[in-house]
Design a protein around this motif. Structure first.
Motif, PDB file in Angstrom:
ATOM      1  N   PRO A 197       0.801  -1.231   0.000  1.00 55.25           N
ATOM      2  CA  PRO A 197       0.000   0.000   0.000  1.00 55.25           C
ATOM      3  C   PRO A 197       0.831   1.278   0.000  1.00 55.25           C
ATOM      4  O   PRO A 197       0.331   2.344  -0.372  1.00 55.25           O
ATOM      5  CB  PRO A 197      -0.826  -0.116   1.293  1.00 55.25           C
ATOM      6  CG  PRO A 197       0.005  -0.984   2.184  1.00 55.25           C
ATOM      7  CD  PRO A 197       0.679  -1.962   1.271  1.00 55.25           C
ATOM      8  N   VAL A 198       2.088   1.193   0.435  1.00 58.51           N
ATOM      9  CA  VAL A 198       2.936   2.390   0.490  1.00 58.51           C
ATOM     10  C   VAL A 198       3.475   2.726  -0.896  1.00 58.51           C
ATOM     11  O   VAL A 198       3.347   3.853  -1.374  1.00 58.51           O
ATOM     12  CB  VAL A 198       4.093   2.190   1.489  1.00 58.51           C
ATOM     13  CG1 VAL A 198       5.021   3.406   1.471  1.00 58.51           C
ATOM     14  CG2 VAL A 198       3.551   1.940   2.891  1.00 58.51           C
ATOM     15  N   SER A 199       4.072   1.739  -1.556  1.00 59.21           N
ATOM     16  CA  SER A 199       4.680   1.984  -2.872  1.00 59.21           C
ATOM     17  C   SER A 199       3.713   1.764  -4.024  1.00 59.21           C
ATOM     18  O   SER A 199       4.029   2.095  -5.167  1.00 59.21           O
ATOM     19  CB  SER A 199       5.900   1.072  -3.056  1.00 59.21           C
ATOM     20  OG  SER A 199       5.498  -0.293  -3.039  1.00 59.21           O
ATOM     21  N   GLN A 200       2.540   1.177  -3.725  1.00 60.07           N
ATOM     22  CA  GLN A 200       1.565   0.840  -4.767  1.00 60.07           C
ATOM     23  C   GLN A 200       2.204  -0.021  -5.851  1.00 60.07           C
ATOM     24  O   GLN A 200       2.057   0.214  -7.045  1.00 60.07           O
ATOM     25  CB  GLN A 200       0.952   2.118  -5.372  1.00 60.07           C
ATOM     26  CG  GLN A 200       0.017   2.859  -4.420  1.00 60.07           C
ATOM     27  CD  GLN A 200      -1.217   2.024  -4.087  1.00 60.07           C
ATOM     28  OE1 GLN A 200      -2.080   1.812  -4.925  1.00 60.07           O
ATOM     29  NE2 GLN A 200      -1.289   1.547  -2.844  1.00 60.07           N
ATOM     30  N   THR A 201       2.915  -1.033  -5.382  1.00 68.08           N
ATOM     31  CA  THR A 201       3.549  -1.998  -6.291  1.00 68.08           C
ATOM     32  C   THR A 201       3.121  -3.407  -5.880  1.00 68.08           C
ATOM     33  O   THR A 201       2.585  -3.621  -4.785  1.00 68.08           O
ATOM     34  CB  THR A 201       5.079  -1.904  -6.242  1.00 68.08           C
ATOM     35  OG1 THR A 201       5.527  -2.151  -4.898  1.00 68.08           O
ATOM     36  CG2 THR A 201       5.556  -0.532  -6.702  1.00 68.08           C
ATOM     37  N   ILE A 202       3.402  -4.357  -6.757  1.00 70.02           N
ATOM     38  CA  ILE A 202       3.098  -5.749  -6.473  1.00 70.02           C
ATOM     39  C   ILE A 202       4.194  -6.628  -7.060  1.00 70.02           C
ATOM     40  O   ILE A 202       4.772  -6.308  -8.110  1.00 70.02           O
ATOM     41  CB  ILE A 202       1.716  -6.153  -7.041  1.00 70.02           C
ATOM     42  CG1 ILE A 202       1.327  -7.554  -6.548  1.00 70.02           C
ATOM     43  CG2 ILE A 202       1.697  -6.080  -8.571  1.00 70.02           C
ATOM     44  CD1 ILE A 202      -0.124  -7.914  -6.809  1.00 70.02           C
ATOM     45  N   LYS A 203       4.488  -7.701  -6.375  1.00 68.55           N
ATOM     46  CA  LYS A 203       5.504  -8.630  -6.857  1.00 68.55           C
ATOM     47  C   LYS A 203       4.862  -9.617  -7.819  1.00 68.55           C
ATOM     48  O   LYS A 203       3.789 -10.151  -7.553  1.00 68.55           O
ATOM     49  CB  LYS A 203       6.132  -9.385  -5.688  1.00 68.55           C
ATOM     50  CG  LYS A 203       7.185 -10.401  -6.106  1.00 68.55           C
ATOM     51  CD  LYS A 203       7.739 -11.139  -4.889  1.00 68.55           C
ATOM     52  CE  LYS A 203       8.721 -12.226  -5.290  1.00 68.55           C
ATOM     53  NZ  LYS A 203       9.261 -12.960  -4.116  1.00 68.55           N
ATOM     54  N   ILE A 204       5.534  -9.852  -8.939  1.00 58.29           N
ATOM     55  CA  ILE A 204       5.078 -10.867  -9.879  1.00 58.29           C
ATOM     56  C   ILE A 204       6.227 -11.836 -10.152  1.00 58.29           C
ATOM     57  O   ILE A 204       7.400 -11.505  -9.957  1.00 58.29           O
ATOM     58  CB  ILE A 204       4.578 -10.252 -11.206  1.00 58.29           C
ATOM     59  CG1 ILE A 204       5.740  -9.616 -11.966  1.00 58.29           C
ATOM     60  CG2 ILE A 204       3.466  -9.254 -10.967  1.00 58.29           C
ATOM     61  CD1 ILE A 204       5.382  -9.229 -13.399  1.00 58.29           C
ATOM     62  N   THR A 205       5.862 -13.020 -10.577  1.00 55.10           N
ATOM     63  CA  THR A 205       6.846 -14.050 -10.907  1.00 55.10           C
ATOM     64  C   THR A 205       6.651 -14.465 -12.351  1.00 55.10           C
ATOM     65  O   THR A 205       5.519 -14.720 -12.779  1.00 55.10           O
ATOM     66  CB  THR A 205       6.690 -15.275  -9.999  1.00 55.10           C
ATOM     67  OG1 THR A 205       6.840 -14.869  -8.632  1.00 55.10           O
ATOM     68  CG2 THR A 205       7.741 -16.327 -10.310  1.00 55.10           C
ATOM     69  N   ALA A 206       7.744 -14.482 -13.090  1.00 53.71           N
ATOM     70  CA  ALA A 206       7.699 -14.873 -14.498  1.00 53.71           C
ATOM     71  C   ALA A 206       8.609 -16.065 -14.727  1.00 53.71           C
ATOM     72  O   ALA A 206       9.494 -16.369 -13.907  1.00 53.71           O
ATOM     73  CB  ALA A 206       8.122 -13.706 -15.393  1.00 53.71           C
ATOM     74  N   GLY A 207       8.400 -16.751 -15.837  1.00 57.93           N
ATOM     75  CA  GLY A 207       9.239 -17.879 -16.204  1.00 57.93           C
ATOM     76  C   GLY A 207       9.716 -17.745 -17.635  1.00 57.93           C
ATOM     77  O   GLY A 207       9.042 -17.116 -18.467  1.00 57.93           O
ATOM     78  N   PHE A 208      10.885 -18.301 -17.918  1.00 60.61           N
ATOM     79  CA  PHE A 208      11.398 -18.268 -19.285  1.00 60.61           C
ATOM     80  C   PHE A 208      10.511 -19.139 -20.158  1.00 60.61           C
ATOM     81  O   PHE A 208      10.150 -20.261 -19.803  1.00 60.61           O
ATOM     82  CB  PHE A 208      12.844 -18.755 -19.332  1.00 60.61           C
ATOM     83  CG  PHE A 208      13.813 -17.815 -18.675  1.00 60.61           C
ATOM     84  CD1 PHE A 208      14.322 -16.729 -19.377  1.00 60.61           C
ATOM     85  CD2 PHE A 208      14.208 -17.999 -17.354  1.00 60.61           C
ATOM     86  CE1 PHE A 208      15.217 -15.844 -18.776  1.00 60.61           C
ATOM     87  CE2 PHE A 208      15.092 -17.125 -16.752  1.00 60.61           C
ATOM     88  CZ  PHE A 208      15.595 -16.039 -17.462  1.00 60.61           C
ATOM     89  N   ALA A 209      10.164 -18.606 -21.326  1.00 64.56           N
ATOM     90  CA  ALA A 209       9.210 -19.290 -22.197  1.00 64.56           C
ATOM     91  C   ALA A 209       9.878 -20.039 -23.335  1.00 64.56           C
ATOM     92  O   ALA A 209       9.333 -21.019 -23.838  1.00 64.56           O
ATOM     93  CB  ALA A 209       8.209 -18.281 -22.762  1.00 64.56           C
ATOM     94  N   ALA A 210      11.046 -19.594 -23.770  1.00 67.06           N
ATOM     95  CA  ALA A 210      11.690 -20.219 -24.925  1.00 67.06           C
ATOM     96  C   ALA A 210      13.170 -19.872 -24.924  1.00 67.06           C
ATOM     97  O   ALA A 210      13.624 -18.968 -24.230  1.00 67.06           O
ATOM     98  CB  ALA A 210      11.032 -19.741 -26.218  1.00 67.06           C
TER      99      ALA A 210
END
Length: 231
Positions: A197-210
């Motif tokens: 709520p302070v930085s108005q950010t969210i953590k996301i996780t990605a994976g290599f696709a190719a």
């Protein structure tokens, strides 16, 4: 193979490569280290011995406990036979049973202790950090080594929470890894359960696709470019 450039509607997002499986190995065994077969950077397979301890004393104690267990089992069997002939009291049978239970539990506990004399790899990977040496007596709970599965990695990113309007699981992105200088296709795997709520950010996780990502190691940094739908 070169990847097509994505339409850049937002500045790059910094991210870091993280091993899905990353473990620090420790022990509560009070014994001297006899073998550390793998050095930093070396690969191992699941089931390989990572650490072996000098366990002559606990092994001798276990043999003695197993023998004591067997003696008390014989005594209990004899008491039960006498009980069936009404030649012994119930209290004597219960005492024999309690004595065998205690001896059996002690033997089991020591067998578990002896099993801890060898630490085997829970998965295939590489030694990321070696914190102990052969013939040392490590402190209880002291990390001995850190292992990672460098073949299974994910990408951690922090993005504006406003992007959740269009950023979903499966959203494509392109990443350029600093250390390799190469670009790779990737896609969003999941988002965190809460927004900061302070930085108005969210953590996301990605994976290599190719592409060949064998040169990409945990801890490497990267720039990630997203293409908004309709951009």
């Amino acid at each position: 193979m070169a990847l097509p450039a994505l339409a850049q509607s937002d500045p790059p997002v910094r991210g870091v490569v993280r091993a899905v499986r990353d473990a620090s190995i420790a022990t509560d065994l009070n014994a001297r280290i006899m073998k550390l077969p793998f050095r930093e950077g070396e690969s191992f397979k699941a089931g390989d011995t990572l650490v072996a301890f000098d366990c002559d004393k606990p092994e001798a104690e276990m043999r003695a406990a197993v023998a004591e267990d067997a003696v008390n089992r014989i005594a209990l069997d004899n008491a039960q036979q006498l009980d069936r002939r009404h030649a012994i009291g119930k209290i004597e049978v219960q005492a024999a049973k309690a004595k065998w239970d205690k001896a059996h539990a002690a033997a089991e506990a020591l067998s578990f202790r002896v099993r801890d004399c060898k630490i085997v790899a829970p998965f295939s990977g590489r030694v990321a950090e070696l914190r102990a040496r052969e013939f040392e007596m490590p402190a209880t709970g002291q990390p001995l080594l850190r292992i990672v599965d460098a073949g299974t990695v994910e990408i951690d990113l922090i993005v504006p929470s406003a992007w959740l309007v269009w950023l979903k699981s499966g959203t494509p992105l392109q990443v350029k890894v600093d250390e390799t200088g190469k670009a790779y296709a990737a896609k969003v795997i999941r988002t965190a359960a809460a927004v900061d709520p302070v930085s108005q950010t969210i953590k996301i996780t990605a994976g290599f696709a190719a592409g060949d990502t064998s040169a990409v190691l945990p801890g490497m940094s990267l720039d990630a470019l997203f293409e908004r739908p309709g951009s």
